[in-house]
Scaffold this active site. Structure first.
Site, short mmCIF file in Angstrom:
data_model
loop_
_atom_site.label_atom_id
_atom_site.label_comp_id
_atom_site.label_asym_id
_atom_site.label_seq_id
_atom_site.Cartn_x
_atom_site.Cartn_y
_atom_site.Cartn_z
N GLY A 215 0.81 -1.20 0.00
CA GLY A 215 0.00 0.00 0.00
C GLY A 215 0.85 1.26 0.00
O GLY A 215 1.92 1.31 -0.60
N SER A 216 0.38 2.26 0.70
CA SER A 216 1.02 3.58 0.63
C SER A 216 2.40 3.64 1.28
O SER A 216 3.12 4.62 1.08
CB SER A 216 0.10 4.63 1.26
N THR A 217 2.78 2.63 2.06
CA THR A 217 4.15 2.65 2.59
C THR A 217 5.17 2.56 1.46
O THR A 217 6.30 3.01 1.60
CB THR A 217 4.38 1.50 3.59
N PHE A 218 4.75 1.98 0.31
CA PHE A 218 5.67 1.87 -0.83
C PHE A 218 5.96 3.24 -1.44
O PHE A 218 6.92 3.39 -2.19
CB PHE A 218 5.10 0.94 -1.89
N LYS A 219 5.16 4.24 -1.11
CA LYS A 219 5.39 5.58 -1.65
C LYS A 219 6.75 6.13 -1.23
O LYS A 219 7.30 7.03 -1.88
CB LYS A 219 4.27 6.52 -1.21
#
Length: 490
Positions: A215-219
């Site tokens: 999810g957004s942690t990959f940003k």
């Protein structure tokens, strides 16, 4: 008569030589084959004929052995078995070994040649030394904080010392007691069947062996690629991103869960703070597939050879995608998948100025009386990004905690950076969402960061992007970071 005696003596000598040759042939050329013969129980009896060496956490044993009085005399025991199961694994007289019990089996069982006081003596004599000990890198307080924080929910925590690569916590829940399957009796067999049939999969090491959409942690990874390749003119420049954003080559519009209007042309710093899907999807495509793949692999994605010393599952970032798939992958969706250990490595590299250290779980091995057999040094895995890029990412992640979606991880007297995330999965996103939080912390006067953490919780309430990551996972990460910083100040 003397002639016949001489002939008989020569014949006996020939027989003796033949016997010696045959004995040597069996001992030196057929020994391994005979040892491996399933009908030969001698090596098994010898293996369990003495206590197994211990696995240590901060100098204290979390394992033991008990005398059963049976032919396989000593059986493995565990202290706080469910707490440390993802670290120790199990050593079973019936089902073999896993994790540290397996990776360091020669030391623990006493069969490693390095335990012998005389080189090669054990190989010649086939003797077995007392089992050696394995000192882990685990911080007991951090391990307990992670386990308590998860509270039995499906999930995992991995924590790393960014400057050394030492794994400080490795927790997976629901867990199990490895001592239940250590023996050969019916209770061990029944426990094995029960554990393997359980829908909760208590023996699955979710921290090392389970991959999740990050999810957004990959940003954070996407931001590193954007900055390293100068796709934007700094973290405070406009990104020229519409909201909603139409995925390339499609009519599908990507939206933001919150602050949608504010995400239009948002800066990279603001986009990470409130987690704008549109900005990172757009800039991931502008960065391009090859540079996105390169950066993800710098962090450890697509590497099937990560061992700590047991093997971790390979985290995935596809190397062949069209632009719409790349856009989704850049926000941690599509086929992107990561272990909690991998996401702790991401946070660790940012905290450590762009240098990712090789994660490791074993500090040293010793003989039973404490003499060092081997030590694990702190080795660099890769220079992931430039120090300047890492500094920019630190500023962005610290903004997430100070005034963004990760305020639940604030620690008084410490500098904390983080990133929340919630990943949907399953057909039509009907599966239980995953709440993520990755972070790092250091005491304000410390020269180096003390800890980097990744938390994932399979959380039914995680129904909005990032909100649950901050609500479900961030407090767990906070407790782990506080435990490590508190330990260092003792």
């Amino acid at each position: 008569m003397t002639k016949y005696i001489r002939r008989a003596s020569v014949f006996c000598l020939i027989l003796l030589i033949a016997l010696l040759i045959n004995a040597a042939r069996i001992q030196f050329f057929q020994a391994d084959k005979l040892d491996d013969n399933s009908a030969n129980r001698r090596s098994t009896i010898e293996r369990y004929g003495q206590p197994r060496g211990d696995i240590l956490v901060q100098g204290k044993s979390v394992t033991g052995s008990k005398d059963t009085g049976e032919s396989l005399r000593y059986e493995r025991t565990y202290k706080n078995g469910p707490l440390y199961a993802p670290v120790t694994g199990y050593a079973s007289q019936t089902y073999g070994t896993t994790f540290v019990e397996s990776a360091e089996d020669d030391i623990l069982s006493g069969t490693d040649p390095m335990l012998s006081p005389v080189p090669f003596w054990n190989e010649i004599s086939r003797a077995q030394e007392p089992g050696g000990n394995v000192k882990t890198t685990i911080n007991a307080r951090a391990q307990e904080a992670a386990y308590s924080g998860l509270g039995g929910k499906k999930g995992a925590v991995a924590a790393i010392d960014p400057s050394t690569g030492k794994i400080l916590a490795l927790v997976s829940t629901p867990s199990y007691d490895p001592g239940r399957i250590a023996g050969t009796d019916s209770s061990s067999t029944e426990a094995w069947a029960e554990l393997n049939k359980s829908e909760e999969q208590p023996m699955l090491n979710r921290a090392l062996r389970q991959t999740y959409p990050p999810g957004s942690t990959f940003k954070v990874v996407t931001a590193a690629a954007i900055l390293e390749n100068n796709v934007v003119n700094g973290i405070n420049a406009s990104t020229d991103t519409p909201s909603p954003y139409t995925l390339p080559g499609t009519t599908t519009q990507l939206t933001n869960e919150s602050a949608s209007d504010a995400c239009t042309d948002a800066t990279l710093e603001y986009a990470l703070r409130v987690s704008c899907n549109t900005v990172f999807a757009n800039l991931g495509v502008k960065t391009g597939l090859s540079d996105m793949v390169k950066m993800s692999e710098n962090f450890g994605f697509n590497d099937s050879g990560i061992k700590v010393p047991m093997a971790a599952a390979k985290s995935n970032f596809d190397t062949d995608m069209n632009d719409s798939q790349l856009a989704l992958s850049s926000i941690g969706q599509y086929d992107t998948a990561a272990t909690p250990l991998q996401m702790a490595m991401v946070s660790s590299a940012v905290a450590n100025g762009g240098v990712l250290m090789q994660p490791h779980l074993v500090d040293k091995t010793t003989t039973d009386d404490g003499d060092t057999v081997s030590e694990t040094g702190s080795d660099t895995y890769k220079q992931v990004m430039s120090p300047y890029t890492a500094t920019q990412l630190q500023q962005m992640m610290e903004d997430v905690v100070s005034e963004g979606t990760g305020t639940g991880a604030r620690i008084s007297g410490a500098t904390v950076g983080g990133k929340t995330g919630t990943a949907q999965h399953g057909e039509n996103n009907e599966g239980t969402p995953y709440a993520w939080f990755i972070s790092y912390a250091k005491e304000k006067d410390a020269a180096t960061p003390g800890v980097a953490v990744a938390v994932v919780v399979e959380d039914a309430s995680a129904n909005r992007d990032d909100i649950s990551g901050g609500g479900s996972a961030a407090p767990i990460a906070k407790s782990v970071m506080e435990a490590v910083l508190g330990s260092s100040s003792d």
